[in-house]
Design an enzyme around this catalytic site. Structure first.
Site, PDB file in Angstrom:
ATOM      1  N   LYS A 105       0.690  -1.162  -0.178  1.00 12.88           N
ATOM      2  CA  LYS A 105      -0.099   0.089  -0.166  1.00 12.88           C
ATOM      3  C   LYS A 105       1.086   1.132   0.087  1.00 12.88           C
ATOM      4  O   LYS A 105       0.450   2.338  -0.515  1.00 12.88           O
ATOM      5  CB  LYS A 105      -0.930   0.044   1.078  1.00 12.88           C
ATOM      6  N   GLU A 127     -10.684   6.726   2.721  1.00 14.77           N
ATOM      7  CA  GLU A 127     -11.930   5.855   3.508  1.00 14.77           C
ATOM      8  C   GLU A 127     -11.094   4.651   3.641  1.00 14.77           C
ATOM      9  O   GLU A 127     -10.295   4.068   2.769  1.00 14.77           O
ATOM     10  CB  GLU A 127     -13.098   5.593   2.464  1.00 14.77           C
ATOM     11  N   SER A 387       2.110  -9.654  -0.916  1.00 17.03           N
ATOM     12  CA  SER A 387       1.666  -8.241  -0.541  1.00 17.03           C
ATOM     13  C   SER A 387       2.048  -7.654   0.732  1.00 17.03           C
ATOM     14  O   SER A 387       1.987  -6.394   0.818  1.00 17.03           O
ATOM     15  CB  SER A 387       0.245  -8.206  -0.911  1.00 17.03           C
TER      16      SER A 387
HETATM   17  C1  LIG Z   1      -5.076  -4.054   1.347  1.00 14.90           C
HETATM   18  C2  LIG Z   1      -4.122  -5.313   1.112  1.00 14.90           C
HETATM   19  C3  LIG Z   1      -4.638  -6.145   0.119  1.00 14.90           C
HETATM   20  C4  LIG Z   1      -5.919  -5.990  -0.844  1.00 14.90           C
HETATM   21  O1  LIG Z   1      -5.705  -4.782  -1.572  1.00 14.90           O
HETATM   22  P1  LIG Z   1      -5.424  -5.007  -3.217  1.00 14.90           P
HETATM   23  O2  LIG Z   1      -5.899  -3.475  -3.922  1.00 14.90           O
HETATM   24  O3  LIG Z   1      -6.159  -5.984  -3.814  1.00 14.90           O
HETATM   25  O4  LIG Z   1      -3.931  -5.164  -3.519  1.00 14.90           O
HETATM   26  C5  LIG Z   1      -3.914  -7.400  -0.208  1.00 14.90           C
HETATM   27  N1  LIG Z   1      -2.706  -7.603   0.633  1.00 14.90           N
HETATM   28  C6  LIG Z   1      -2.607  -6.798   1.632  1.00 14.90           C
HETATM   29  C7  LIG Z   1      -1.358  -7.221   2.528  1.00 14.90           C
HETATM   30  C8  LIG Z   1      -3.104  -5.388   2.063  1.00 14.90           C
HETATM   31  O5  LIG Z   1      -2.753  -4.838   2.990  1.00 14.90           O
END
Ligand SMILES: *Cc1c(COP(=O)(O)O)cnc(C)c1O
Length: 405
Positions: A105, A127, A387
């Site tokens: 993010k 948000e 992620s």
């Molecule tokens: C917010 C988040 C997601 C989901 O958001 P995407 O926009 O689909 O990437 C995925 N993994 C993590 C670690 C997150 O914090």
């Protein structure tokens, strides 16, 4: 908020895969701008300024510098030697969990905050449902010395006490939203309402590849650093080859879009993994949500349903319009996994490789673990975007393992 306008399904489609959309922000039949008339100037200004700065070498250099010296990029590519042996594939992870604040993010919020600064804005609004995007936006605002207001449904404020406190530590104001179902979609409406009244000074920082044009495109571009780095790293690691499979989890779809952007022009099979209770591609219909036309979970009357998943970050009823498009042309395949598979995958990566994944990317891993020898032939090279890190989920895992439902 009523949708009073639908502008621009008149332009041309993106000329080639994962290029910019047409001037109307269209990906096939998806995307566009479904917003009140009063917000159109703000979106147009944003589109115009982003288009300008994204080709400005100075802007790029400043963003690159922040991503390097503040966010910790480039992130590592890790080969999971032990799991590769167990599964009889070559498993590689793109380590977004190693960034500052612990997820991808940060790539997006730093890009948007820098853009907002260049546009002369002094305030960020956002948000948030689970709070993670709120924390990321508050972080970027603190870094740039900007004011920050985060809208959050009252129900979510109670559920996510720790993230609310984090945002406050970072100097943000958290506004509980008590209308409607008191969750994410009501917070989205409040953020739009604020932006209508304040867009002279305020940038609305959207957290995924969702929302009205230019957000889905812009956020994908800010996240494409994941895929661009990963492709280089894979080519080095695989001596000139691309992975056979590139897999990422999908909530709104930003880490997946950023990852796929680096591989869209290759022969790699691209796979997005949704939560079973938030499968906008798998179970959704076509509709309008959050200012865009895309696939979303809705009831027979077109009411947007609340998504449910073990991972708060995948609790989004819609999906970015470009994903709906990539699914429709078959370039990316989307599958879902259930909560039990996710907990299993979380434990396995932790135990075997010493990496606690966030529950969101544990979805992507769960799909790989399930499909090796089935959809994924043995011997394949598989890249998974990790992620985020799992520290935020440890308490939840502990509660689940103590008291399995
Ligand atoms: C917010 C988040 C997601 C989901 O958001 P995407 O926009 O689909 O990437 C995925 N993994 C993590 C670690 C997150 O914090």
């Amino acid at each position: 908020m009523s949708i009073v306008d639908e502008i621009g399904f008149y332009g041309t489609e993106a000329s080639s895969l994962m290029d910019p959309p047409g001037i109307d922000g269209r990906f096939g039949e998806f995307g566009g701008r479904f917003i009140p008339e009063s917000l159109i100037p703000a979106c147009t200004e944003l589109e115009e300024r982003f288009t300008y700065f994204w080709t400005d070498p100075e802007f790029r250099a400043e963003l690159y510098d922040m991503l390097t010296t503040y966010a910790g990029r480039p992130t590592a590519l890790t080969e999971c030697s032990q799991l590769s042996k167990e599964l009889d594939i070559l498993l590689m992870l793109k380590r977004e969990d190693l960034t500052h604040t612990g997820s991808h993010k940060i790539n997006n919020v730093l890009g948007q905050a820098l853009l907002a600064k260049r546009m002369g804005k002094t305030r960020l609004i956002a948000e948030t449902g689970a709070g993670q995007h709120g924390v990321a936006t508050a972080t970027a605002a603190a870094y740039f010395g900007m004011q920050c207001t985060v809208y959050m449904g009252e129900v979510d404020v109670k559920r996510q006490e720790l993230n609310v406190f984090r945002m406050k530590l970072l100097g943000a104001q958290v506004v509980p939203v008590s209308s409607g179902s008191k969750t994410l979609k009501d917070a989205i409406n409040e953020a739009f309402r604020d932006w209508v009244a304040s867009c002279d000074t305020t940038h609305y920082c959207v957290g995924s590849v969702v929302g009205p044009h230019p957000y889905p495109w812009m956020v994908r571009e800010f996240q494409s650093v994941i895929g661009n780095e990963a492709r280089e790293q894979c080519r080095r690691h695989l001596e000139g080859y691309d992975p056979d499979y590139v897999v990422a989890c999908v909530g709104g779809g930003s880490n997946a879009a950023g990852t796929f952007a680096g591989f869209a022009a290759t022969d790699s099979n691209l796979v997005g993994v949704e939560a079973e209770g938030g499968a906008a591609i798998g179970k959704g219909g076509i509709g309008v949500v959050h200012g865009m036309r895309s696939r979303l979970m809705q009831d027979e009357n077109g009411q947007v349903l609340e998504a449910h998943s073990i991972s708060a970050g995948l609790d989004y009823p819609g999906i970015g319009p470009e994903h709906s498009y990539l699914a429709s042309i078959g370039r990316v395949e989307y599958f879902s996994v259930n909560d039990a598979e996710v907990i299993e995958a979380f434990g396995r990566l932790s135990r075997v490789e010493g990496i606690l994944p966030a529950l969101e990317p544990a979805h992507a891993l769960a799909w790989v673990f399930r499909e090796v020898g089935k959809k994924i032939p043995k011997g394949s090279a598989v890249l998974v975007t990790l992620s985020g890190r799992g520290d935020k989920d440890v308490q939840q895992i502990m509660d689940i393992l103590r008291d399995p439902k």
